[in-house]
Design a protein around this motif. Structure first.
Motif, PDB file in Angstrom:
ATOM      1  N   VAL A  64       0.856  -1.185   0.000  1.00 43.23           N
ATOM      2  CA  VAL A  64       0.000   0.000   0.000  1.00 43.23           C
ATOM      3  C   VAL A  64       0.893   1.236   0.000  1.00 43.23           C
ATOM      4  N   ALA A  65       0.531   2.206  -0.822  1.00 35.14           N
ATOM      5  CA  ALA A  65       1.361   3.407  -0.962  1.00 35.14           C
ATOM      6  C   ALA A  65       1.015   4.473   0.058  1.00 35.14           C
ATOM      7  N   HIS A  66      -0.186   4.372   0.663  1.00 32.13           N
ATOM      8  CA  HIS A  66      -0.636   5.390   1.604  1.00 32.13           C
ATOM      9  C   HIS A  66      -1.280   4.714   2.811  1.00 32.13           C
ATOM     10  N   GLU A  67      -1.587   5.503   3.821  1.00 28.22           N
ATOM     11  CA  GLU A  67      -2.345   4.981   4.956  1.00 28.22           C
ATOM     12  C   GLU A  67      -3.618   4.316   4.424  1.00 28.22           C
ATOM     13  N   SER A  68      -3.890   3.090   4.907  1.00 30.59           N
ATOM     14  CA  SER A  68      -4.968   2.306   4.296  1.00 30.59           C
ATOM     15  C   SER A  68      -5.679   1.456   5.329  1.00 30.59           C
ATOM     16  N   ILE A  69      -6.885   1.038   4.961  1.00 29.44           N
ATOM     17  CA  ILE A  69      -7.603  -0.040   5.640  1.00 29.44           C
ATOM     18  C   ILE A  69      -7.661  -1.192   4.644  1.00 29.44           C
ATOM     19  N   VAL A  70      -7.086  -2.342   5.026  1.00 30.31           N
ATOM     20  CA  VAL A  70      -6.912  -3.445   4.084  1.00 30.31           C
ATOM     21  C   VAL A  70      -7.696  -4.664   4.544  1.00 30.31           C
ATOM     22  N   SER A  71      -8.379  -5.294   3.582  1.00 28.74           N
ATOM     23  CA  SER A  71      -9.030  -6.590   3.813  1.00 28.74           C
ATOM     24  C   SER A  71      -8.509  -7.573   2.771  1.00 28.74           C
ATOM     25  N   LEU A  72      -8.367  -8.828   3.191  1.00 29.61           N
ATOM     26  CA  LEU A  72      -7.967  -9.906   2.284  1.00 29.61           C
ATOM     27  C   LEU A  72      -8.972 -11.033   2.405  1.00 29.61           C
ATOM     28  N   ALA A  73      -9.317 -11.615   1.266  1.00 31.41           N
ATOM     29  CA  ALA A  73     -10.258 -12.733   1.268  1.00 31.41           C
ATOM     30  C   ALA A  73      -9.880 -13.715   0.181  1.00 31.41           C
ATOM     31  N   LEU A  74     -10.376 -14.925   0.349  1.00 34.46           N
ATOM     32  CA  LEU A  74     -10.241 -15.955  -0.673  1.00 34.46           C
ATOM     33  C   LEU A  74     -11.638 -16.219  -1.201  1.00 34.46           C
ATOM     34  N   ARG A  75     -11.830 -16.098  -2.499  1.00 33.31           N
ATOM     35  CA  ARG A  75     -13.166 -16.220  -3.099  1.00 33.31           C
ATOM     36  C   ARG A  75     -13.204 -17.418  -4.036  1.00 33.31           C
ATOM     37  N   GLY A  76     -14.185 -18.303  -3.801  1.00 32.34           N
ATOM     38  CA  GLY A  76     -14.325 -19.484  -4.635  1.00 32.34           C
ATOM     39  C   GLY A  76     -15.113 -19.200  -5.900  1.00 32.34           C
ATOM     40  N   THR A  77     -15.163 -20.178  -6.792  1.00 29.63           N
ATOM     41  CA  THR A  77     -15.882 -20.000  -8.058  1.00 29.63           C
ATOM     42  C   THR A  77     -17.391 -19.877  -7.843  1.00 29.63           C
ATOM     43  N   GLY A  79     -18.614 -18.011  -5.565  1.00 27.26           N
ATOM     44  CA  GLY A  79     -18.834 -16.691  -4.982  1.00 27.26           C
ATOM     45  C   GLY A  79     -18.659 -16.628  -3.475  1.00 27.26           C
ATOM     46  N   GLU A  80     -18.491 -17.782  -2.807  1.00 28.66           N
ATOM     47  CA  GLU A  80     -18.318 -17.759  -1.356  1.00 28.66           C
ATOM     48  C   GLU A  80     -16.949 -17.185  -1.005  1.00 28.66           C
ATOM     49  N   SER A  81     -16.915 -16.314   0.013  1.00 34.02           N
ATOM     50  CA  SER A  81     -15.673 -15.670   0.427  1.00 34.02           C
ATOM     51  C   SER A  81     -15.236 -16.176   1.793  1.00 34.02           C
ATOM     52  N   PHE A  82     -13.922 -16.275   1.973  1.00 31.51           N
ATOM     53  CA  PHE A  82     -13.321 -16.693   3.232  1.00 31.51           C
ATOM     54  C   PHE A  82     -12.358 -15.591   3.657  1.00 31.51           C
TER      55      PHE A  82
END
Length: 397
Positions: A64-77, A79-82
């Motif tokens: 990230v180049a600036h102050e940020s709020i970051v979320s990470l997820a794994l998304r299946g085919t 559409g379900e997200s983890f």
């Protein structure tokens, strides 16, 4: 014919040459700085295929180049997200973590996924998203079995009196696992085991520490409230699958024994040969737990005797009072020991007394004697009280 010397271009002095190189480097650096800035969010996943059997792993790296709020997820085919990271604040920079395929204690099944990174500006605005593909293969999705779980006693009383003081957790693991176990009582949490490697086979966890580990024991059991409690046991296999089980118990009296010894008298100060010393005192329970009295023992000792030679064994967790002296070379503190006579509830006091007969082994030189309170297999609750100088009287006296 005359040969002429080859023509040479004038050379720059070395300091000027170095200056030109430095100027060129600075110019190129400035040009780069004035070029297109880095994107506010970058994402990389390497490798793009994960063997989720406990041995494989991928590295997820984002910038990230600036102050940020970051979320990470794994998304299946489908559409379900983890969720991997949920709205974590990040300063500008690069962040990396290792992913082996488990989310919330379960390994994801084989398939095609996308790693999705979302960056939000703390000040507001539209979020930015980056995606990278990830394929999971050889996934071990079977949770570890936690069989035959038992927790005893049903009512735990960690008051260090030697009765129902220790919690015993037992179960069977069908594969190697890492064990985490907690005792949950009111707002208090006590770790029974943390990242303890065990299995396959029978697994046992005991808590709190044995009486001989007094400092650890005292910190472990203080402030536990009486009432309903819960034991939570979690095991995790190599791949990251987690199994959790809970058992209900009850907590009774808990805490650290404390005592005060006052009014100690040791008399006479100048006994004759073959005479008897009488020791009296008042013992008060100053703690929040009951002092469990040791069984009745000898009323008196000869100087050459002690609790061991008279077969008065220490019962772990019980409380006795005793007498020690300055010339004691036996290696046993408080060799003369007596029972309190009865259990003492918090705030209660008891008058105690004992005798020591001065046989021919009593030294001719002066001896300092004192009294104390002993919590067997744990620690001294009151030490060196009522120090008295005793010297055998001469025959002429």
């Amino acid at each position: 014919m005359n040969a002429s010397a080859p023509h040479r271009r004038p050379s720059c002095p070395r300091p000027l040459w170095l200056a030109l190189v430095s100027w060129l480097f600075l110019a190129l650096t400035a040009c780069a700085a004035l070029g297109t800035p880095r994107a506010p969010l970058a994402l990389d996943v390497h490798p793009a295929t994960l063997r989720a059997d406990g041995d494989g792993a991928v590295t997820i790296r984002y910038y990230v180049a600036h102050e940020s709020i970051v979320s990470l997820a794994l998304r299946g085919t489908d559409g379900e997200s983890f969720i991997l990271r949920d709205r974590v604040p990040r300063a500008p920079g690069t962040y990396t973590f290792r992913f082996q395929g488990a989310v919330a204690g379960r390994v994801l099944p084989n398939g095609q996924y996308e790693v999705v990174a979302t960056r939000s500006d703390p000040a507001g605005g539209e979020p930015i998203e980056r995606r990278r593909p990830l394929t999971i293969i050889d996934a071990d999705t079977a949770p570890p079995a936690l069989d035959d779980l038992s927790v005893a006693p049903a009512v735990l009383t960690p008051n260090q009196d030697g009765v129902d003081d220790r919690l015993e957790v037992a179960f069977t693991a069908t594969e190697p696992v890492t064990v985490d176990a907690h005792l949950l009582a009111g707002n208090e949490v006590r770790w029974l085991a943390r990242e303890y490697a065990a299995g396959p086979g029978a697994v046992r966890v005991s808590w709190p520490p044995p009486l001989r580990h007094a400092p650890l024991l005292n910190r472990a059991v203080d402030r536990l409230p009486a009432g309903p409690a819960q034991v939570e046991v979690a095991i995790q296999d190599k791949a990251g699958n987690r199994t959790v089980a809970r058992r209900e118990i009850a907590l009774g009296e808990s805490g650290t024994p404390r005592a005060r010894l006052t009014g100690v008298t040791i008399a006479p100060a100048a006994p004759r040969a073959g005479g008897t010393l009488t020791i009296t005192a008042t013992l008060t329970n100053t703690g929040a737990v009951t002092l469990r009295a040791a069984p009745a023992g000898p009323a008196g000792y000869a100087w050459r005797e002690n609790a061991h030679t008279l077969g008065y064994p220490a019962a772990p967790g019980t409380v006795r009072w005793g007498v020690d002296y300055s010339l004691n070379r036996s290696g046993v503190a408080y060799p003369f020991r007596w029972s309190l006579g009865r259990d003492l509830a918090p705030g209660e006091s008891a008058a105690v007394s004992g005798t020591i007969r001065l046989d021919d082994t009593f030294p001719a030189e002066p001896v300092n004697l004192w009294a104390g309170v002993i919590h067997e297999h744990n620690r001294i609750l009151a030490d060196k009280r009522g120090v008295t100088r005793v010297q055998r009287a001469s025959a002429a006296e």
